[in-house]
Scaffold this motif. Structure first.
Motif, mmCIF file in Angstrom:
data_model
loop_
_atom_site.group_PDB
_atom_site.id
_atom_site.type_symbol
_atom_site.label_atom_id
_atom_site.label_comp_id
_atom_site.label_asym_id
_atom_site.label_seq_id
_atom_site.Cartn_x
_atom_site.Cartn_y
_atom_site.Cartn_z
ATOM 1 N N GLN A 27 -1.774 9.075 -1.239
ATOM 2 C CA GLN A 27 -0.514 9.074 -1.963
ATOM 3 C C GLN A 27 0.564 9.896 -1.257
ATOM 4 O O GLN A 27 1.724 9.502 -1.205
ATOM 5 C CB GLN A 27 -0.710 9.615 -3.384
ATOM 6 C CG GLN A 27 -1.465 8.648 -4.292
ATOM 7 C CD GLN A 27 -1.474 9.098 -5.738
ATOM 8 O OE1 GLN A 27 -0.698 9.947 -6.140
ATOM 9 N NE2 GLN A 27 -2.364 8.534 -6.534
ATOM 10 N N GLU A 47 -0.931 6.324 -9.687
ATOM 11 C CA GLU A 47 -0.332 6.526 -8.373
ATOM 12 C C GLU A 47 0.715 7.642 -8.363
ATOM 13 O O GLU A 47 1.358 7.880 -7.339
ATOM 14 C CB GLU A 47 0.276 5.204 -7.883
ATOM 15 C CG GLU A 47 -0.786 4.129 -7.652
ATOM 16 C CD GLU A 47 -0.222 2.834 -7.102
ATOM 17 O OE1 GLU A 47 0.819 2.896 -6.409
ATOM 18 O OE2 GLU A 47 -0.807 1.768 -7.365
ATOM 19 N N SER A 53 -5.031 -1.860 -2.828
ATOM 20 C CA SER A 53 -4.266 -0.763 -3.416
ATOM 21 C C SER A 53 -5.231 0.301 -3.974
ATOM 22 O O SER A 53 -6.189 0.673 -3.312
ATOM 23 C CB SER A 53 -3.337 -1.287 -4.507
ATOM 24 O OG SER A 53 -2.504 -0.256 -4.976
ATOM 25 N N PHE A 54 -4.993 0.759 -5.208
ATOM 26 C CA PHE A 54 -5.797 1.843 -5.773
ATOM 27 C C PHE A 54 -6.736 1.351 -6.880
ATOM 28 O O PHE A 54 -7.280 2.160 -7.625
ATOM 29 C CB PHE A 54 -4.877 2.940 -6.330
ATOM 30 C CG PHE A 54 -4.130 3.694 -5.268
ATOM 31 C CD1 PHE A 54 -4.744 4.691 -4.540
ATOM 32 C CD2 PHE A 54 -2.804 3.393 -4.987
ATOM 33 C CE1 PHE A 54 -4.068 5.389 -3.551
ATOM 34 C CE2 PHE A 54 -2.110 4.082 -4.011
ATOM 35 C CZ PHE A 54 -2.738 5.085 -3.283
#
Length: 404
Positions: A45, A102, A170-171
């Motif tokens: 991040q 995020e 992505s996450f």
């Protein structure tokens, strides 16, 4: 039933003993699944070493503060309630990670505080309950079986988490892994309600045991040794996984690193616990400390994934050589200390204070290095300095004199 007897031996497996093993196993698996990847999650991040430093500094500040409070509660309230507090705060940590998503990098202090508080409550209560629930004839079984569960979690957790994270964009994979950890802690909380309540009694004399360092040379030496143990652990506990990720860009590679490390350590602890006798303790601690320091030279100047895997193998062999005799010596020192039976909680708290003071100094040094100096030059130098911590343990334990 007879098949269980063959596996367990002549062990009276009580309800509380079984529950404590299950809670310990759930904790180990949950931490193995997620703990390493939280640092990578934050790194992805922000991409800033300083953020990792702030997060980990908060953890190691809140952990000893919570130990002091948890020790008082364990003496005044109930050990099981303290354990429940720990598991609840660890669950809150994962709830917060999932909730922040995020934006987690904006809440580093909150996350670090929740994890540090969870660790403090959990480990104080778990250590005390281990003393109280196990008997001399079941203690070896308990420690051995818990060690097996911890090693199994250490082998399965990282590789499973790495596989899940690497399969999603992505996450999303991180969300799944942290969600699984939260579920495991939720189950542990439910199990804790079936443990027999253990009301506490006695005065909490934390400051008296801290002052005991002036009167008991062995206690002073062993607490000093724990400070230097923390000096290495504070930074190394998070920087190595970041090195693996930077070198490979792959969470699955981190899982492979963890699998190799835990697999070799599993064998190493089994051998060390049987080979290192009382008269060999100090020499084993020196050997383990030297091996841990030499391992740093594999990664400090030219970091590659192959060298990191070699590093994983070396430290997995060295840690059992150092920690098996070192932990035994620590408990022998506590056991021969002033009023040890009544003050065991205070001794554990003071030991943790010195361990975490070392970690605090370590992470503060890391923050200074990455803030005021060139990171590529300062981090290798810092690792060479902090990495000597385990080697320096020997300078103190060699002075410890225990009754034969």
């Amino acid at each position: 039933m007879s098949s269980f007897k063959k596996i367990l031996g002549d062990i009276d497996l009580t309800k509380d003993l079984t529950l404590l093993l299950l809670i310990g196993g759930l904790y180990s698996l949950s931490i193995a699944l997620s703990n390493t990847f939280v640092n990578i999650y934050l790194w992805k991040q922000s991409g800033e070493f300083i953020d990792l430093g702030v997060y980990n500094l908060t953890v190691v500040i809140f952990q000893p503060l919570t130990f002091i409070l948890a020790g008082r509660l364990a003496k005044k309230v109930d050990r099981v309630i303290v354990l429940r507090f720990g598991v609840i705060f660890l669950a809150l940590f994962y709830i917060s990670v999932l909730a922040f998503g995020e934006s987690a990098e904006d809440y580093l202090v909150v996350l670090g505080a929740l994890l540090g508080i969870g660790y403090g409550f959990y480990w104080l209560a778990f250590n005390v309950l281990t003393f109280e629930i196990t008997e001399p004839e079941t203690r070896d079984f308990f420690n051995g079986f818990l060690g097996t569960l911890t090693s199994a979690g250490g082998m399965i957790g990282p590789i499973l988490a790495g596989f899940i994270i690497s399969r999603f964009a992505s996450f999303k994979g991180y969300t799944i892994v942290f969600g699984i950890s939260l579920l495991l802690f939720f189950i542990a909380v439910i199990m804790s309600f079936f443990l027999k309540r253990r009301p506490a009694s006695g005065r909490y004399l934390f400051l008296r045991i801290l002052e005991e360092r002036k009167h008991n040379h062995n206690w002073r030496f062993i607490t000093n040794a724990h400070f230097f143990q923390g000096l290495r652990e504070g930074t190394f506990i998070f920087i190595i996984s970041v090195f693996v990720f930077i070198s490979t860009g792959s969470e699955f590679a981190i899982g492979t690193f963890g699998l190799i490390n835990s697999g070799i350590a599993f064998v190493g602890y089994y051998i060390a616990s049987r080979v290192i006798k009382k008269n060999l303790r100090k020499r084993a601690i020196l050997l383990g400390g030297i091996l841990l320091y030499l391992a740093i030279f594999l990664i400090v100047f030219d970091v590659t994934y192959t060298k990191l895997l070699l590093y994983a193998g070396v430290i997995a062999s060295a840690y059992p050589i150092l920690l098996v005799p070192y932990i035994s010596m620590t408990y022998d020192v506590i056991g021969t200390g002033w009023n040890a039976a009544e003050m065991r909680i205070e001794y554990i708290v003071v030991r943790e204070i010195f361990l975490n003071l070392g970690r605090i100094v370590s992470v503060l040094a890391f923050i200074v290095a990455v803030t005021f100096f060139n990171q590529e030059e300062s981090i290798p130098i810092l690792l060479l300095i902090l990495g000597a911590g385990h080697t320096l343990i020997y300078l103190f334990v060699r002075k410890v004199v225990l009754p034969l």
